[in-house]
Design a protein around this motif. Structure first.
Motif, PDB file in Angstrom:
ATOM      1  N   PHE A 128     -17.780  -3.232  15.936  1.00  0.00           N
ATOM      2  CA  PHE A 128     -16.578  -4.012  15.630  1.00  0.00           C
ATOM      3  C   PHE A 128     -15.850  -3.266  14.506  1.00  0.00           C
ATOM      4  N   MET A 129     -14.923  -2.411  14.871  1.00  0.00           N
ATOM      5  CA  MET A 129     -14.285  -1.554  13.880  1.00  0.00           C
ATOM      6  C   MET A 129     -13.470  -2.343  12.854  1.00  0.00           C
ATOM      7  N   GLY A 130     -12.989  -3.522  13.239  1.00  0.00           N
ATOM      8  CA  GLY A 130     -12.228  -4.336  12.298  1.00  0.00           C
ATOM      9  C   GLY A 130     -13.037  -4.766  11.097  1.00  0.00           C
ATOM     10  N   ASP A 131     -14.373  -4.788  11.216  1.00  0.00           N
ATOM     11  CA  ASP A 131     -15.229  -5.180  10.094  1.00  0.00           C
ATOM     12  C   ASP A 131     -15.222  -4.145   8.976  1.00  0.00           C
ATOM     13  N   LEU A 132     -14.777  -2.924   9.271  1.00  0.00           N
ATOM     14  CA  LEU A 132     -14.780  -1.879   8.248  1.00  0.00           C
ATOM     15  C   LEU A 132     -13.637  -2.042   7.257  1.00  0.00           C
ATOM     16  N   ASP A 133     -12.675  -2.895   7.597  1.00  0.00           N
ATOM     17  CA  ASP A 133     -11.550  -3.159   6.705  1.00  0.00           C
ATOM     18  C   ASP A 133     -11.872  -4.412   5.896  1.00  0.00           C
ATOM     19  N   PRO A 134     -12.125  -4.279   4.598  1.00  0.00           N
ATOM     20  CA  PRO A 134     -12.529  -5.433   3.794  1.00  0.00           C
ATOM     21  C   PRO A 134     -11.374  -6.346   3.401  1.00  0.00           C
ATOM     22  N   SER A 135     -10.217  -6.215   4.023  1.00  0.00           N
ATOM     23  CA  SER A 135      -9.033  -6.977   3.622  1.00  0.00           C
ATOM     24  C   SER A 135      -8.907  -8.304   4.361  1.00  0.00           C
ATOM     25  N   ASP A 136     -10.030  -8.835   4.880  1.00  0.00           N
ATOM     26  CA  ASP A 136     -10.003 -10.137   5.538  1.00  0.00           C
ATOM     27  C   ASP A 136      -9.420 -11.161   4.570  1.00  0.00           C
ATOM     28  N   ASP A 137      -8.429 -11.933   5.022  1.00  0.00           N
ATOM     29  CA  ASP A 137      -7.670 -12.811   4.148  1.00  0.00           C
ATOM     30  C   ASP A 137      -8.496 -14.030   3.750  1.00  0.00           C
ATOM     31  N   ALA A 138      -9.047 -13.976   2.549  1.00  0.00           N
ATOM     32  CA  ALA A 138      -9.874 -15.084   2.071  1.00  0.00           C
ATOM     33  C   ALA A 138      -9.031 -16.280   1.653  1.00  0.00           C
ATOM     34  N   THR A 139      -7.709 -16.091   1.473  1.00  0.00           N
ATOM     35  CA  THR A 139      -6.865 -17.204   1.047  1.00  0.00           C
ATOM     36  C   THR A 139      -6.759 -18.279   2.124  1.00  0.00           C
ATOM     37  N   SER A 140      -7.076 -17.938   3.359  1.00  0.00           N
ATOM     38  CA  SER A 140      -7.005 -18.915   4.445  1.00  0.00           C
ATOM     39  C   SER A 140      -8.244 -19.808   4.501  1.00  0.00           C
ATOM     40  N   VAL A 141      -9.269 -19.471   3.729  1.00  0.00           N
ATOM     41  CA  VAL A 141     -10.507 -20.251   3.717  1.00  0.00           C
ATOM     42  C   VAL A 141     -10.318 -21.504   2.858  1.00  0.00           C
ATOM     43  N   ASP A 142     -10.761 -22.643   3.374  1.00  0.00           N
ATOM     44  CA  ASP A 142     -10.745 -23.882   2.605  1.00  0.00           C
ATOM     45  C   ASP A 142     -11.969 -23.878   1.690  1.00  0.00           C
ATOM     46  N   ARG A 143     -11.793 -23.281   0.534  1.00  0.00           N
ATOM     47  CA  ARG A 143     -12.915 -23.114  -0.395  1.00  0.00           C
ATOM     48  C   ARG A 143     -13.458 -24.463  -0.863  1.00  0.00           C
ATOM     49  N   LYS A 144     -12.551 -25.425  -1.087  1.00  0.00           N
ATOM     50  CA  LYS A 144     -12.990 -26.742  -1.534  1.00  0.00           C
ATOM     51  C   LYS A 144     -13.892 -27.414  -0.497  1.00  0.00           C
ATOM     52  N   ALA A 145     -13.516 -27.343   0.787  1.00  0.00           N
ATOM     53  CA  ALA A 145     -14.341 -27.951   1.835  1.00  0.00           C
ATOM     54  C   ALA A 145     -15.709 -27.271   1.892  1.00  0.00           C
ATOM     55  N   LEU A 146     -15.715 -25.951   1.708  1.00  0.00           N
ATOM     56  CA  LEU A 146     -16.972 -25.211   1.731  1.00  0.00           C
ATOM     57  C   LEU A 146     -17.877 -25.646   0.579  1.00  0.00           C
ATOM     58  N   LEU A 147     -17.311 -25.735  -0.623  1.00  0.00           N
ATOM     59  CA  LEU A 147     -18.109 -26.126  -1.782  1.00  0.00           C
ATOM     60  C   LEU A 147     -18.545 -27.588  -1.696  1.00  0.00           C
ATOM     61  N   ASP A 148     -17.675 -28.448  -1.147  1.00  0.00           N
ATOM     62  CA  ASP A 148     -18.053 -29.862  -0.987  1.00  0.00           C
ATOM     63  C   ASP A 148     -19.250 -30.009  -0.051  1.00  0.00           C
ATOM     64  N   SER A 149     -19.241 -29.259   1.041  1.00  0.00           N
ATOM     65  CA  SER A 149     -20.351 -29.362   1.988  1.00  0.00           C
ATOM     66  C   SER A 149     -21.628 -28.778   1.375  1.00  0.00           C
ATOM     67  N   PHE A 150     -21.486 -27.700   0.613  1.00  0.00           N
ATOM     68  CA  PHE A 150     -22.632 -27.096  -0.056  1.00  0.00           C
ATOM     69  C   PHE A 150     -23.220 -28.074  -1.081  1.00  0.00           C
ATOM     70  N   ARG A 151     -22.340 -28.710  -1.859  1.00  0.00           N
ATOM     71  CA  ARG A 151     -22.806 -29.682  -2.857  1.00  0.00           C
ATOM     72  C   ARG A 151     -23.484 -30.874  -2.180  1.00  0.00           C
ATOM     73  N   ALA A 152     -22.929 -31.338  -1.078  1.00  0.00           N
ATOM     74  CA  ALA A 152     -23.522 -32.463  -0.359  1.00  0.00           C
ATOM     75  C   ALA A 152     -24.906 -32.103   0.173  1.00  0.00           C
ATOM     76  N   TYR A 153     -25.054 -30.876   0.668  1.00  0.00           N
ATOM     77  CA  TYR A 153     -26.362 -30.444   1.166  1.00  0.00           C
ATOM     78  C   TYR A 153     -27.379 -30.399   0.038  1.00  0.00           C
ATOM     79  N   LEU A 154     -26.975 -29.858  -1.111  1.00  0.00           N
ATOM     80  CA  LEU A 154     -27.887 -29.790  -2.247  1.00  0.00           C
ATOM     81  C   LEU A 154     -28.300 -31.187  -2.701  1.00  0.00           C
ATOM     82  N   ASP A 155     -27.312 -32.084  -2.796  1.00  0.00           N
ATOM     83  CA  ASP A 155     -27.605 -33.444  -3.231  1.00  0.00           C
ATOM     84  C   ASP A 155     -28.552 -34.144  -2.265  1.00  0.00           C
ATOM     85  N   ALA A 156     -28.317 -33.958  -0.974  1.00  0.00           N
ATOM     86  CA  ALA A 156     -29.137 -34.629   0.033  1.00  0.00           C
ATOM     87  C   ALA A 156     -30.573 -34.127   0.021  1.00  0.00           C
ATOM     88  N   ASN A 157     -30.770 -32.903  -0.466  1.00  0.00           N
ATOM     89  CA  ASN A 157     -32.108 -32.312  -0.465  1.00  0.00           C
ATOM     90  C   ASN A 157     -32.691 -32.145  -1.865  1.00  0.00           C
TER      91      ASN A 157
END
Length: 225
Positions: A128-157
């Motif tokens: 997958f040659m596109g993986d060699l370009d590290p410019s994947d746009d991280a601004t499109s990631v919902d960081r808050k949703a990711l951290l909320d789910s991570f926090r919920a998993y930690l709390d549940a366990n």
């Protein structure tokens, strides 16, 4: 993509025939590091050869339950894996190797090669040659949703995390690190590997975590709030 002392930028930098290391439940992603403990003689031989060559192997999962032979170019391997470069190496004194693999790019298996006298398997791949370009746009990631789910998993366990380090991590590092360290099964790990981009991988991880929490607790909605 810089992995250890080697740059992978063009098609010429990426091998098209690689030894493959089938490992269920393992996930390596481009730009990330995966520690491995090697002890089987055939894989000790494989890593010996890799260290004497380009230091690249293909990490791939055995075929998942439910796959049919027609879906796979090699019947008992998944279609997609990730190339890794050996970036550190140590001997334990009891016959084991402690290895760190740096993720280069994902690949698709085209066919298995004749192993000859080698005790391990090798495949012809399409990277997958596109993986060699590290410019994947991280601004499109919902960081808050990711951290909320991570926090919920930690709390549940009843687990804890170093939140200062988590908050300082780049979004790309956070998505890939959480994906690799997630305690999910081979099918979920394969889905994370095959996600089209960083945004899709983050959404997949959140969805998998929500399903796991909903399955384990009726109080999931309350935990997230």
């Amino acid at each position: 993509m810089q992995v250890g002392n080697k740059s992978y930028r063009t098609a010429a930098d990426v091998p098209r025939q690689v030894p493959v290391f089938p490992l269920s439940g393992a996930l390596l992603l481009p730009g990330a590091q995966l520690p491995l403990n090697i002890f089987e003689p055939r894989y000790l031989s494989m890593f010996d050869d890799a260290l004497n060559g380009d230091r690249v192997i293909g990490l791939i999962q055995p075929a998942l339950e439910g796959n049919t032979t027609a879906e796979l170019p090699v019947a008992d391997l998944c279609r997609i894996g990730c190339l890794g470069r050996i970036t550190s190496f140590g001997e334990t004194g009891d016959g084991r190797y402690v290895i760190s693999l740096g993720g280069i790019c994902r690949f698709r298996v085209l066919k298995e090669l004749d192993a000859g006298r080698k005790p391990y398997r090798s495949c012809e791949i399409s990277p997958f040659m596109g993986d060699l370009d590290p410019s994947d746009d991280a601004t499109s990631v919902d960081r808050k949703a990711l951290l909320d789910s991570f926090r919920a998993y930690l709390d549940a366990n009843n687990l804890e995390a170093d939140w200062n380090s988590v908050e300082r991590a780049s979004t790309a590092s956070l998505v890939n690190s959480l994906s690799m360290m997630s305690p999910y099964g081979p099918a979920e790990k394969q889905a994370l590997l095959e996600a089209d981009d960083l945004k899709t991988r983050a959404e997949t991880l959140v969805a998998i975590t929500e399903i796991a929490l909903a399955r384990d607790s009726d109080d999931y909605e309350r935990v997230l709030q």
